[in-house]
Design a protein around this motif. Structure first.
Motif, PDB file in Angstrom:
ATOM      1  N   MET A   1       0.789  -1.324  -0.090  1.00 26.41           N
ATOM      2  CA  MET A   1       0.249  -0.036  -0.072  1.00 26.41           C
ATOM      3  C   MET A   1       0.963   1.166   0.167  1.00 26.41           C
ATOM      4  SD  MET A   1      -3.103   0.723   2.658  1.00 26.41           S
ATOM      5  CE  MET A   1      -2.360   2.124   3.644  1.00 26.41           C
ATOM      6  N   ALA A   2       0.697   2.148  -0.957  1.00 24.92           N
ATOM      7  CA  ALA A   2       1.300   3.427  -0.872  1.00 24.92           C
ATOM      8  C   ALA A   2       1.135   4.203   0.248  1.00 24.92           C
ATOM      9  CB  ALA A   2       1.108   4.104  -2.208  1.00 24.92           C
ATOM     10  N   SER A   3       2.015   4.949   0.569  1.00 21.54           N
ATOM     11  CA  SER A   3       2.064   5.785   2.102  1.00 21.54           C
ATOM     12  C   SER A   3       1.536   7.295   1.637  1.00 21.54           C
ATOM     13  CB  SER A   3       3.300   5.974   2.928  1.00 21.54           C
ATOM     14  OG  SER A   3       4.159   6.507   1.896  1.00 21.54           O
ATOM     15  N   GLN A   4       0.728   7.700   2.363  1.00 25.41           N
ATOM     16  CA  GLN A   4       0.091   8.816   2.253  1.00 25.41           C
ATOM     17  C   GLN A   4       0.970  10.032   2.216  1.00 25.41           C
ATOM     18  OE1 GLN A   4      -3.171   8.179   1.728  1.00 25.41           O
ATOM     19  NE2 GLN A   4      -3.988  10.219   2.925  1.00 25.41           N
ATOM     20  N   PRO A   5       0.995  10.880   1.129  1.00 23.01           N
ATOM     21  CA  PRO A   5       1.999  12.013   1.018  1.00 23.01           C
ATOM     22  C   PRO A   5       1.932  12.967   2.235  1.00 23.01           C
ATOM     23  CG  PRO A   5      -0.029  12.605  -0.401  1.00 23.01           C
ATOM     24  CD  PRO A   5      -0.144  11.155  -0.082  1.00 23.01           C
ATOM     25  N   PRO A   6       3.055  13.410   2.649  1.00 21.35           N
ATOM     26  CA  PRO A   6       3.087  14.404   3.661  1.00 21.35           C
ATOM     27  C   PRO A   6       2.205  15.520   3.786  1.00 21.35           C
ATOM     28  CG  PRO A   6       5.302  14.429   2.663  1.00 21.35           C
ATOM     29  CD  PRO A   6       4.413  13.225   2.116  1.00 21.35           C
ATOM     30  N   VAL A   7       1.751  16.189   4.817  1.00 24.68           N
ATOM     31  CA  VAL A   7       0.946  17.208   4.875  1.00 24.68           C
ATOM     32  C   VAL A   7       1.879  18.300   5.368  1.00 24.68           C
ATOM     33  CG1 VAL A   7      -0.981  18.636   6.077  1.00 24.68           C
ATOM     34  CG2 VAL A   7      -1.257  16.051   5.206  1.00 24.68           C
ATOM     35  N   ILE A   8       2.239  19.227   4.236  1.00 19.30           N
ATOM     36  CA  ILE A   8       3.218  20.386   4.777  1.00 19.30           C
ATOM     37  C   ILE A   8       2.674  21.654   4.666  1.00 19.30           C
ATOM     38  CG2 ILE A   8       5.374  21.148   3.729  1.00 19.30           C
ATOM     39  CD1 ILE A   8       5.590  18.498   2.123  1.00 19.30           C
ATOM     40  N   ASP A   9       2.727  22.336   5.719  1.00 18.81           N
ATOM     41  CA  ASP A   9       2.496  23.866   6.204  1.00 18.81           C
ATOM     42  C   ASP A   9       3.656  24.569   6.476  1.00 18.81           C
ATOM     43  OD1 ASP A   9       1.192  25.989   6.886  1.00 18.81           O
ATOM     44  OD2 ASP A   9      -0.477  25.266   8.088  1.00 18.81           O
ATOM     45  N   LEU A  10       4.041  25.452   5.648  1.00 12.81           N
ATOM     46  CA  LEU A  10       5.320  26.030   5.687  1.00 12.81           C
ATOM     47  C   LEU A  10       5.151  27.605   6.344  1.00 12.81           C
ATOM     48  CD1 LEU A  10       7.190  25.059   2.503  1.00 12.81           C
ATOM     49  CD2 LEU A  10       7.427  24.102   4.942  1.00 12.81           C
ATOM     50  N   HIS A  11       4.181  28.099   7.231  1.00 10.19           N
ATOM     51  CA  HIS A  11       4.242  29.420   7.524  1.00 10.19           C
ATOM     52  C   HIS A  11       3.088  29.351   8.696  1.00 10.19           C
ATOM     53  CE1 HIS A  11       3.423  33.894   5.982  1.00 10.19           C
ATOM     54  NE2 HIS A  11       3.425  33.704   7.276  1.00 10.19           N
ATOM     55  N   THR A  12       3.770  29.491   9.716  1.00 13.12           N
ATOM     56  CA  THR A  12       2.792  29.850  11.135  1.00 13.12           C
ATOM     57  C   THR A  12       3.477  30.684  11.987  1.00 13.12           C
ATOM     58  OG1 THR A  12       3.926  27.973  12.448  1.00 13.12           O
ATOM     59  CG2 THR A  12       2.236  27.092  10.903  1.00 13.12           C
ATOM     60  N   HIS A  13       2.757  31.093  12.802  1.00  8.20           N
ATOM     61  CA  HIS A  13       3.218  31.991  14.100  1.00  8.20           C
ATOM     62  C   HIS A  13       2.860  31.596  15.395  1.00  8.20           C
ATOM     63  CE1 HIS A  13       4.208  35.342  11.045  1.00  8.20           C
ATOM     64  NE2 HIS A  13       3.418  34.815  10.363  1.00  8.20           N
ATOM     65  N   SER A  14       3.937  31.702  16.273  1.00  3.51           N
ATOM     66  CA  SER A  14       3.587  31.522  17.813  1.00  3.51           C
ATOM     67  C   SER A  14       3.767  32.899  18.571  1.00  3.51           C
ATOM     68  CB  SER A  14       4.943  30.536  18.222  1.00  3.51           C
ATOM     69  OG  SER A  14       6.073  31.379  18.449  1.00  3.51           O
ATOM     70  N   SER A  15       3.853  32.647  19.678  1.00  4.70           N
ATOM     71  CA  SER A  15       3.901  33.846  20.671  1.00  4.70           C
ATOM     72  C   SER A  15       5.025  34.539  20.879  1.00  4.70           C
ATOM     73  CB  SER A  15       3.186  33.376  22.052  1.00  4.70           C
ATOM     74  OG  SER A  15       4.011  32.263  22.836  1.00  4.70           O
ATOM     75  N   CYS A  16       5.974  34.057  19.996  1.00  7.08           N
ATOM     76  CA  CYS A  16       7.200  34.673  19.761  1.00  7.08           C
ATOM     77  C   CYS A  16       7.147  35.767  18.842  1.00  7.08           C
ATOM     78  CB  CYS A  16       8.273  33.772  19.346  1.00  7.08           C
ATOM     79  SG  CYS A  16       8.668  32.434  20.342  1.00  7.08           S
ATOM     80  N   SER A  17       6.072  35.781  18.314  1.00 10.58           N
ATOM     81  CA  SER A  17       5.471  36.985  17.545  1.00 10.58           C
ATOM     82  C   SER A  17       4.200  37.242  17.799  1.00 10.58           C
ATOM     83  CB  SER A  17       6.167  36.879  16.149  1.00 10.58           C
ATOM     84  OG  SER A  17       5.393  35.968  15.332  1.00 10.58           O
ATOM     85  N   ASP A  18       3.306  37.116  16.761  1.00 13.67           N
ATOM     86  CA  ASP A  18       1.908  37.397  17.042  1.00 13.67           C
ATOM     87  C   ASP A  18       1.029  36.274  16.862  1.00 13.67           C
ATOM     88  OD1 ASP A  18       1.988  37.081  14.464  1.00 13.67           O
ATOM     89  OD2 ASP A  18       1.448  39.192  13.745  1.00 13.67           O
ATOM     90  N   GLY A  19       1.579  35.344  17.179  1.00 11.21           N
ATOM     91  CA  GLY A  19       0.644  33.999  17.248  1.00 11.21           C
ATOM     92  C   GLY A  19       0.148  34.030  18.721  1.00 11.21           C
ATOM     93  N   THR A  20      -0.759  33.195  19.048  1.00 17.19           N
ATOM     94  CA  THR A  20      -1.479  33.138  20.326  1.00 17.19           C
ATOM     95  C   THR A  20      -1.054  32.075  21.199  1.00 17.19           C
ATOM     96  OG1 THR A  20      -3.334  32.356  19.620  1.00 17.19           O
ATOM     97  CG2 THR A  20      -3.362  34.764  19.857  1.00 17.19           C
TER      98      THR A  20
END
Ligand code: AMP
Ligand code: FE
Ligand code: FE
Ligand code: ZN
Length: 289
Positions: A1-20
């Motif tokens: 069975m072929a494995s699922q392609p990875p889910v890739i999200d390349l842009h997120t913010h944390s509380s080190c800047s303006d994420g919560t």
């Protein structure tokens, strides 16, 4: 069975800047959202890398060390994503701290203008609330006004007093985008222009500016982003095809600070492999892919 392609999200913010959320919590949320590869790209700061990496190992998420640099061309704001840069590169660390310093004084002025008009905000309590080393931005002013009960959420504050044409809007110094691209490359990183045609945010640069950045070594464009309508996606996609650029897609997640959901836009694995092939400044972190 072929494995699922990875889910890739390349842009997120944390509380080190303006994420919560803390960097660790962003990674936990990414795992819960089914993300396999997550770029942590706080505004002008990289202090979240370490804790994101430790958590990534624990919860099985690969962490792409990144940063979203605030730059400009002729006064038009350009957000430049930088991946896999050397965190100790002197020119880069100096550039980031210079931008943060200008952001600090700018937020101080914003707060003073608001306070002079009777809004219940003051700079020191914002600093106390966010803690040391955080890249200050308008969202932190918005949060203070929400805490004071004046508005329901960030979005409401932006719509009323923090938008780009507001009397309370204060500009801040930012480096030339071309200079930022050069520094990112010198630091072994990969430069990708964030949301290039997000016109609702304000003025955007033209195609000739993007071409000049590509000629200077910018490697790609963030094509799939919620601030891009169908026309913007088409235009940016065409430029990528024409110039052989890396195409990315991402959420620009800010925790509870925005409605953006993790993995609402994602990056094709083959495109991500190109980033990994070019970036030499730092390794992938967190879980092994
Ligand atoms: P600044 O970097 O200080 O100019 O503030 C811009 C940041 O504010 C962006 O990176 C977004 O994260 C955030 N932002 C802009 N508009 C909104 C909005 N309507 N609601 C919530 N956050 C916003
Ligand atoms: Fe932001
Ligand atoms: Fe941005
Ligand atoms: Zn962003």
């Amino acid at each position: 069975m072929a494995s699922q392609p990875p889910v890739i999200d390349l842009h997120t913010h944390s509380s080190c800047s303006d994420g919560t959320q803390t960097p660790a919590d962003v990674v936990v949320s990414a795992a819960e959202a089914g993300v396999n590869v997550m770029g942590l790209t706080d505004h002008d700061v990289i202090t979240g890398w370490e804790s994101a990496s430790v958590t990534g190992l624990r919860v099985g998420v690969s962490v792409v060390p990144g940063v979203e640099l605030s730059t400009q061309v002729g006064g038009v704001s350009v957000h430049m994503l930088a991946y896999l840069v050397d965190p100790a590169h002197q020119e880069l660390t100096t550039l980031m701290s210079t931008i943060r310093r200008h952001r600090d004084t700018r937020i101080q002025r914003t707060v003073d203008l608001l306070a002079a008009d009777g809004f219940p905000v003051d700079y020191d309590s914002i600093l106390d609330f966010v803690g040391p080393g955080v890249t200050l931005g308008r969202p932190h002013v918005a949060d203070a006004l929400v805490r004071a009960g004046r508005f329901a959420d960030r979005n409401e504050v932006f719509a009323d007093v923090l938008h780009g044409r507001s009397q309370y809007y204060v500009r801040h110094w930012a480096p030339e985008a071309l200079d930022a691209v050069r520094v990112i490359q010198a630091a072994g990183g990969v430069a990708i222009m964030a949301h290039p045609f997000a016109r609702a945010r304000g003025r955007t640069v033209g195609v000739s500016v993007i071409k000049a950045l590509v000629d200077a070594g910018m490697a790609g464009l963030e094509v799939h982003h919620r601030d891009h309508d169908a026309q913007a996606i088409h235009e940016a996609g065409e430029l990528c095809r024409k110039w052989g650029l890396i195409t990315t897609g991402s959420s620009d997640y800010h925790g509870a600070g925005k409605t953006n959901r993790l993995a609402e836009n994602t990056t094709d694995p083959a495109q991500f492999d190109r980033i990994v092939a070019i970036g030499t400044g730092s390794p992938l972190m967190g879980a092994r892919r």
